[in-house]
Enzyme design. Structure first.
Site: not given
Ligand SMILES: *[C@@H]1O[C@H](CO)[C@@H](O)[C@H](O)[C@H]1NC(C)=O
Ligand SMILES: *[C@@H]1O[C@H](CO)[C@@H](O)[C@H](O)[C@H]1NC(C)=O
Ligand SMILES: *[C@@H]1O[C@H](CO)[C@@H](O)[C@H](O)[C@H]1NC(C)=O
Ligand SMILES: *[C@@H]1O[C@H](CO)[C@@H](O)[C@H](O)[C@H]1NC(C)=O
Ligand SMILES: *[C@@H]1O[C@H](CO)[C@@H](O)[C@H](O)[C@H]1NC(C)=O
Ligand SMILES: *[C@@H]1O[C@H](CO)[C@@H](O)[C@H](O)[C@H]1NC(C)=O
Ligand SMILES: *[C@@H]1O[C@H](CO)[C@@H](O)[C@H](O)[C@H]1NC(C)=O
Ligand SMILES: *[C@@H]1O[C@H](CO)[C@@H](O)[C@H](O)[C@H]1NC(C)=O
Ligand SMILES: *[C@@H]1O[C@H](CO)[C@@H](O)[C@H](O)[C@H]1NC(C)=O
Length: 574
Positions: A49, A207
């Site tokens: 949706d 990272e």
């Protein structure tokens, strides 16, 4: 609650003024996930949706890894948690470090399932999935994987290979990492030996990798510089998922480093497209200003528009601010579920048959018997039974002992939180009250405490470097034997007050504490209640909490500017 008047009509002027209907751009209010919601990873899923789903880090808070859903990127409802049952990863319960637990998750949608991969630092790294993000019980248990690092990503290549890029600590130095990669074989979770993938732009530590395939390039989005002021978003690309990668000459493509923006530490991004084809990015940010001293809500999730033309590098629409402009999808609060919208206030009576709201958090696994709604003889209360360990604990406290604590995130710069506490402490050590809680090492509490044979006192106690000394007051004679109201208020952008009074009576301020006390580390503040016998294990005195109220009274976005807590539409609302 007495009406509060932080917002006069005058101060509301100019906020929430709607954009003309025809204009494509509207105002983006940041943060989109205010309060402790770091390391966002989001997906847009047409099949569900046309909904956006975001996962964020929780460290030792439980349930872990909230999933917030939205159709307009402004109204986010908590629809569930990816980690809500101890059996999903029992080792979570044995983690000792206050800065450990669930680090940055990656959320992806693949083959009709939602997937999370994450490092639970101090326990294990693994992935798990669900066919229905609205149902906590549909999430599988964690499949552990041998990934020698943190911040793992999950990427399905066109040939079906599943790759995970992650940050690996090298040279025995926790602040020096490289991005490495493994192939994961599903469903076993077996991995290949890890291999070097990329160093980013060598702003240590790289990272938070996320891999994306677009127009024949594999892109690798990174967080560099660490999660404080030097945090930045960088990107590289190559023709294969295994590299090599060339860096975007425009790196860093988003950062607040070396700027005077109020929203600092901007980094750890994820990118996705909406139904209209517009690109969007999320990242974490800290509302601290460059001084980076006062930021009790920790790292929050922000949104910014992006452009990503065919074959080109993505261009991210910074700098991140509290009010920005972009082609948001039309406002839509039609999200399934019963969880709270993140900007909503709390009014909880704990009426019979109700359950603990899903946005309330424990610290580690709760001992569920210590929390009961409307127990026999005490309708409209939350009964707390004390833990042996107080909020701080001591050297003999085990992670599995459990602390009796339940709270909700501070999601507003200014707020008032209060509860009524019905507590008759009978044994020395008995304590129950409210807390402003960052971790067991940093918190400030106002409680009703049996300090010695003769007396029950109101005690303000704070824990952490620079904490003010305790304030201990006899409970006034005329309040005695009454239910007391305990309150925590962020009355300005830098300070909290702790107050008490008889239920429905006049409140008296007991103490104030600077927000710097709870501006630290990876987490963000909660306000909540707790109960302990301070080690006097013979005592099991219950306390009964009722009328839990949390009202946001303004979001500070820098330069003296606030916007109303529940977003642009409703105004301050009270
Ligand atoms: C956690 O620690 C307890 C001892 O406190 C031990 O019995 C249990 O096996 C541990 N659980 C895990 C999953 O490591
Ligand atoms: C996964 O690894 C284990 C241990 O090395 C091995 O016994 C098992 O056969 C592997 N499973 C698959 C599906 O490769
Ligand atoms: C990982 O998968 C890719 C694509 O299938 C393959 O080329 C590569 O050899 C695999 N890596 C290892 C270490 O097996
Ligand atoms: C990546 O960074 C590490 C740590 O600084 C360094 O030792 C290594 O040589 C670098 N590798 C490449 C290929 O640049
Ligand atoms: C910020 O300033 C430092 C010190 O001058 C410099 O080394 C760094 O490259 C700058 N970074 C950014 C992203 O502006
Ligand atoms: C919409 O806002 C963007 C900035 O995000 C701006 O570049 C663009 O010109 C605006 N478009 C319109 C139609 O106002
Ligand atoms: C109990 O504690 C209070 C507060 O510290 C103190 O003022 C009082 O003297 C104590 N009473 C006894 C009997 O120790
Ligand atoms: C908040 O109030 C305290 C006094 O309680 C004051 O010291 C501090 O300067 C105030 N902060 C701001 C930003 O006005
Ligand atoms: C917390 O409990 C420990 C014993 O477990 C005790 O030493 C300490 O004084 C308590 N802290 C407070 C603030 O009561």
């Amino acid at each position: 609650m007495k009406a509060l008047s932080f917002f006069t009509a005058a101060s509301l002027t100019g906020i929430g003024s709607a954009q003309p209907a025809k204009q494509q751009n509207s105002t983006i209010y940041n943060p989109i996930l205010p309060g402790f919601n770091p390391d966002p990873s989001c997906v847009f899923v047409k099949e569900w949706d046309n909904t956006f789903f975001c996962a964020t880090s929780t460290f030792l808070a439980f349930p872990g890894i909230p999933i917030h859903a939205s159709k307009d990127l402004q109204n986010f409802r908590l629809i569930g948690h990816a980690f809500s049952r101890p059996e999903q990863l029992p080792a979570f319960g044995n983690i000792t470090g206050q800065q450990q637990g669930w680090y940055a998750p990656t959320l992806r949608y693949h083959n009709k399932r939602f997937w999370i991969i994450n490092s639970c630092v101090g326990a294990a790294t693994g992935y798990w999935s669900t066919s229905d993000p609205y149902n906590n019980d549909a999430w599988t248990n964690v499949t552990p994987t041998e990934i020698p690092g943190y911040d793992p990503d999950l990427f399905w290549d066109t040939d079906g290979t599943v790759y995970s890029a992650f940050a690996k600590t090298v040279q025995n130095d926790p602040f020096t990492t490289e991005i490495h990669q493994v192939n994961i074989s599903m469903p076993s979770g077996n991995t290949t030996t890890d291999r070097f993938l990329w160093n980013g732009t060598a702003v240590q530590p790289p990272e938070g990798p996320h891999m994306m395939l677009k127009d024949g390039y594999h892109y690798l989005l990174l967080a560099e510089g660490g999660t404080a002021q030097a945090h930045q978003v960088t990107i590289g690309r190559g023709r294969s998922a295994q590299g090599p990668f060339e860096a975007n000459p425009a790196n860093p493509i988003l950062t607040a480093y070396n700027t005077s923006q109020y929203f600092q530490t901007v980094g750890h991004a994820d990118l996705f497209q909406d139904a209209a084809g517009n690109w969007w990015g999320v990242a974490l940010a800290t509302r601290s200003g460059p001084e980076y001293e006062t930021w009790p809500m920790g790292r929050e999730t922000v949104l910014y528009p992006a452009k990503w033309e065919k074959g080109q590098w993505p261009v991210l629409g910074g700098p991140v601010k509290g009010k920005m402009s972009g082609p948001l999808p039309p406002a839509n609060r039609n999200i399934r579920g019963t969880g709270a919208f993140i900007k909503d206030p709390d009014y909880y009576k704990f009426s019979p048959g109700s359950s603990i709201p899903s946005h309330f958090s424990y610290w580690r696994f709760p001992k569920t018997e210590n929390y009961a709604i409307s127990p026999k003889g005490h309708p409209n209360t939350l009964r707390l039974l004390p833990s042996r360990s107080n909020l701080t604990g001591d050297a003999t406290a085990l992670p599995t002992d459990g602390i009796t604590f339940i709270g909700r995130r501070q999601t507003d710069t200014l707020f008032t939180y209060s509860v009524d506490v019905d507590f008759s402490p009978s044994s020395v050590g008995d304590e129950s009250g409210v807390t402003l809680f960052l971790t067991q090492d940093y918190h400030a509490d106002l409680g009703i405490v049996r300090l010695n044979k003769t007396g029950t006192y109101l005690r303000f106690h704070a824990e952490g470097p620079g904490a003010p000394t305790d304030t201990v007051l006899p409970i006034p004679q005329k309040w005695n034997k009454q239910v007391l109201t305990l309150q925590i208020q962020a009355y300005n952008t830098t300070h909290f007050s702790f107050s008490a009074g008889p239920k429905a009576g006049r409140m008296q301020q007991i103490a104030t504490v600077p927000a710097t006390l709870v501006s630290n580390g990876f987490t963000g503040s909660f306000v909540g209640v707790h109960a302990t016998n301070n080690g006097n294990t013979k005592s099991n005195t219950p306390s009964y909490i009722s009328n839990w109220v949390y009202q946001g009274q303004g979001q500070y976005i820098g330069n003296g500017e606030f916007y109303p807590s529940n977003g642009k539409k409703g105004g301050a609302g009270f």
